[in-house]
Write a protein that holds these residues in place. Structure first.
Motif: not given
Length: 866
Positions: A639-644, A680-689, A691-693
């Motif tokens: 659901t929503g953006p995914s790391a892959y 890229s900004a959204a990817f980092d904000k939504l998925l980076w925790n 230590t990993y995505y």
């Protein structure tokens, strides 16, 4: 074991597992010029672990509830396919191939069919009809040795450890403790130290798999070179006899009308003799040909026909009498219905005391034209360009093989030697790199000529933003297709080819580009026919325009005309396929520098990226999955953006910027750059925790699982010479931190760090079991992960990660030359002989790049010092 470093392990587990394969070998003989590197196994070895294939009954109760609808739909489809249409389903969840731990290197080049010879010497896996496998061991197909001294036979033995019910007069049951097999594809060696005879036989098997060769690599031939070493103080006369069934062990062997004939072919001062076996089926007839090259000090003899029924005493006695066969003239009579027929060829020579001599055989097969299962059209194999399509080429093929195999071996050695002599690379890696290449030929592979009336453009021509009807590269190098797996019968499955494609683009780049043109032509096609999709139970169009197809079809139907994609998902839902197409286009250009290819593919890339934009639901430059299953693991809903998929999207935007710059399309470059920056900004904000995505951004129970393949987009950027500076989609420090997390959790916290990387791992260090496939290890994904680590300077971690897969498959589970798609920590494997592990060549690309980087760095440092 989890506490040891990536290059260390307790009691050297890797070395122990390879030594175990040879633990029962009692001889000290090492054979004639058998290389050090490769996969080696004693013929007496027995694998202790016996695994079973994943089947419907292995689905956990929780996942059964999730997939009840899919199960019911599949069962209905399976029943219709098998019981009503009387055809084999392209994926058979109720009839998976059981594990036979017997296979060795396949015989033959690329695209002409293959015959696999097991490591104990069996002829045991057949793919003469394109893409359709059967696994019948034909006991008639054997090599037999006869030793004679002073006119008397002193030893005659079938070189097989088996005791089959056939031919009771023959001396079966060679002691496997006195023989070993060694594979370094496309060659293999079997060494027999004949007990009590002071004679060692080394059989070297050669197939014409030669990088950047588009003629000889297509030939359906193999050569067997027998080096005979006589350690006695007296001369021996030695004969090797090769026996072969006219057929492959199927019912049509007894359909009647098959016949054999001897032949003698002299050309360019070289004479070749043997027997041609005419297999006269109504559909896809073919010939087999056993041959030997005439040498002044050798005698070639034959038996045109003998029955595979009975004790076989006639042929056995014929050889034992004088080490030769009767050699009757003329052809055999066509077989009657219910009968089958065999042939034999023997070569004899004298071997002086304390000396060596060499005998040569070839095996060729000629099915120049074929039809797929639908019988709709005839296809012409690539090798017919050089040997004709009349069905009479097998003697010429044999002559060519026997007079050119030394050139093949020189080419093979020139290719392999730099890697084999690189002391910085571990032995297991060298074996994996070359032996996994078996699938290029033995992946149900077809390599065909493009018909004069063919149009691969999909109806959208160059002048309208499409492709030429017949791109030059396909006209010159032909069409190429290989299966997702021998059990997953779909040609050019594109999400898997994404990984496997490294082998093609590095070794046969023209075939990789040809495949891309075929896919590009399919992209612009559409089929509005409404069909039910098995995965989601919804009805929609078979093929949506500007979407990459899942595959190009089933060999039991009509590939290049109909895909299997609609049976799995609505094609519009395969978001990753479009992105994988774009990424491959630029990677292929980067490695080939083919400017015309880039020019032709640009409008197709634009079209598929436009179709992806609609999934940017929030306008933040990042696509979402909107509840559809992620295409990585079946059943692992996103659901929503995914790391892959999110990572693939950002990488695709990055390469679109690069391609637009190269093609001087400034407006497009600005558009994609804007989306890349915002995404890229959204990817980092939504998925980076930290230590990993995270797996996805849904905040559900398993959304923070650690996915082993989370850096796939970055991997392709690095493989394309990008990923830094102006063309960087992910912060380097975050990629390296994510890879470290994957290594610590998915690798070292799984199975003691000895089985590769599990697909999904929970942060607390237990496998993610939320889907059918999340707790599996996918060998091809692991090789890609290892390549990513190497690109990022984590060489030791990358090699340790990949080593676990190699040791598990090749040394522990007995899956040599049938590397599966997946295995679990215990008990289960899935889909033997699978395409994706060809991604091991991505590791070699990464190693090559690291060598270049080190060299450049050293030169820069030297310049600064000077």
């Amino acid at each position: 074991e989890q506490d040891v470093g990536p290059t260390e392990c307790k009691a050297d587990w890797g070395q122990r597992s390879s030594q175990e394969l040879m633990s029962r070998y009692v001889s000290k003989e090492t054979g004639y010029k058998v290389p050090k590197e490769g996969w080696r196994i004693c013929l007496a070895h027995e694998f202790k672990e016996k695994r079973k294939p994943f089947q419907a009954k292995d689905v956990s109760l929780s996942n059964i509830f999730k997939h009840v609808g899919l199960g019911v739909r599949y069962l209905k489809w399976w029943y219709k396919k098998t019981k009503i249409e009387k055809k084999a389903p392209f994926i058979d969840m109720f009839g998976a191939q059981p594990l036979n731990q017997i296979y060795g290197a396949p015989l033959g080049g690329i695209g002409g069919g293959t015959i696999t010879r097991g490591w104990r010497g069996e002829f045991c896996r057949w793919q003469l009809n394109p893409g359709m496998y059967h696994y019948k061991t034909v006991n008639t197909n054997q090599f037999t040795v006869c030793l004679r001294r002073d006119g008397n036979t002193v030893y005659q033995q079938v070189l097989s450890v088996e005791h089959p019910p056939a031919f009771q007069s023959w001396n079966w049951g060679y002691c496997g403790e006195y023989a070993f097999y060694h594979a370094l594809y496309p060659r293999a060696w079997t060494v027999y130290d004949l007990p009590g005879q002071n004679v060692t036989l080394t059989c070297r098997q050669i197939s014409p798999i030669i990088p950047h060769d588009y003629q000889d690599s297509s030939l359906p031939v193999a050569v067997f070179v027998w080096d005979v070493e006589n350690r006695n103080d007296f001369t021996l006369d030695v004969s090797i006899m090769f026996t072969m069934l006219n057929g492959s062990g199927l019912k049509d062997d007894e359909s009647g009308g098959h016949w054999n004939e001897p032949f003698h072919l002299e050309k360019d001062g070289e004479a070749v003799m043997g027997v041609v076996l005419h297999h006269c089926t109504t559909v896809n007839p073919y010939t087999l040909c056993m041959a030997a090259r005439h040498q002044p000090d050798q005698v070639i003899s034959h038996q045109t026909a003998f029955s595979p029924k009975g004790t076989g005493s006639g042929l056995w006695s014929d050889l034992i009498t004088d080490g030769r066969l009767d050699s009757p003239t003329g052809s055999s009579k066509p077989t009657a219905k219910g009968e089958s027929v065999c042939a034999a060829l023997a070569v004899s020579c004298s071997v002086p005391a304390q000396s060596r001599n060499t005998l040569e055989f070839s095996l060729s097969w000629d099915m120049p034209e074929f039809t797929f299962g639908s019988r709709e059209r005839q296809h012409c194999r690539r090798y017919t360009r050089y040997f004709g399509s009349g069905g009479d080429a097998s003697p010429s093929l044999s002559h060519y093989a026997l007079t050119h195999y030394t050139q093949w071996e020189r080419s093979i050695e020139e290719w392999q030697t730099p890697i084999l002599q690189d002391g910085s690379l571990p032995s297991w890696y060298k074996s994996a790199l070359f032996n996994e290449l078996y699938f290029v030929a033995d992946g149900g592979t077809v390599w065909t000529e493009l018909p004069e009336d063919a149009d691969v453009s999909g109806g959208l021509r160059s002048e309208d933003g499409g492709l030429p009807a017949q791109p030059d590269i396909i006209k010159e190098f032909g069409r190429f297709a290989y299966l997702e797996g021998q059990e997953y019968r779909m040609y050019n499955t594109y999400d898997v080819h994404f990984y496997a494609s490294f082998a093609l683009i590095m070794l046969w780049p023209k075939l990789a580009l040809s495949l891309q043109y075929d896919i590009a032509g399919a992209v612009v096609q559409q089929d509005p026919t409404v069909r039910l999709h098995l995965m989601n139970g919804q009805c929609s169009a078979v093929k949506t325009k500007n979407v990459v197809p899942h595959d190009i079809g089933d060999p039991d139907d009509e590939p290049w005309q109909r895909s299997n994609a609609y049976l799995i998902h609505d094609t519009a839902d395969w978001k990753d396929l479009n992105l994988k197409f774009v990424l491959q286009v630029y990677r292929d250009f980067h490695l080939t520098q083919d400017a015309q290819y880039l020019q032709d593919m640009w409008p197709i890339c634009v079209a598929v990226m436009d179709s992806e934009k609609k999934f940017d639901l929030d306008g933040d430059g990042l696509i979402e999955n909107s509840g559809y299953p992620d295409q990585t693991y079946d059943g692992w809903t996103v659901t929503g953006p995914s790391a892959y998929c999110g990572g693939l999207w950002l990488a695709s935007l990055c390469v679109m910027c690069k391609m637009a710059t190269l093609l001087e399309k400034q407006d497009s470059c600005l558009e994609y750059r804007d989306m890349l920056d915002r995404g890229s900004a959204a990817f980092d904000k939504l998925l980076w925790n930290g230590t990993y995505y995270n797996y996805d951004s849904s905040k559900r129970n398993f959304s923070n699982s650690v996915m082993s393949d989370q850096c796939a987009g970055h991997w392709f950027l690095k493989a394309s010479g990008l990923g830094e500076g102006e063309y960087q989609a992910f912060p380097k420090e975050k990629i390296q931190r994510a890879l470290k997390s994957v290594f610590d959790l998915n690798v070292m916290s799984f199975a003691g760090g000895q089985m590769g990387a599990v697909n999904g791992m929970r942060p607390e260090g237990v496998p993610d079991r939320s889907s059918v496939q999340s707790d599996e290890v996918w060998i091809g994904v692991v090789y890609g992960l290892a390549a990513t680590m190497i690109h990022e300077g984590m060489r030791d971690e990358g090699l340790r990660t990949a080593e676990g897969c190699y040791r598990t498959v090749w040394e522990k589970l007995g899956m040599a030359f049938q590397t599966p798609e997946a295995y679990s920590e215990k008990n289960i494997y899935r889909s033997l002989a699978y395409m994706r592990p060809l991604s091991v060549w991505a590791m070699q690309l990464a190693l090559n790049a690291s060598h270049v980087d080190q060299s450049t760095s050293a030169q820069t440092k030297a310049a600064e010092q000077s």
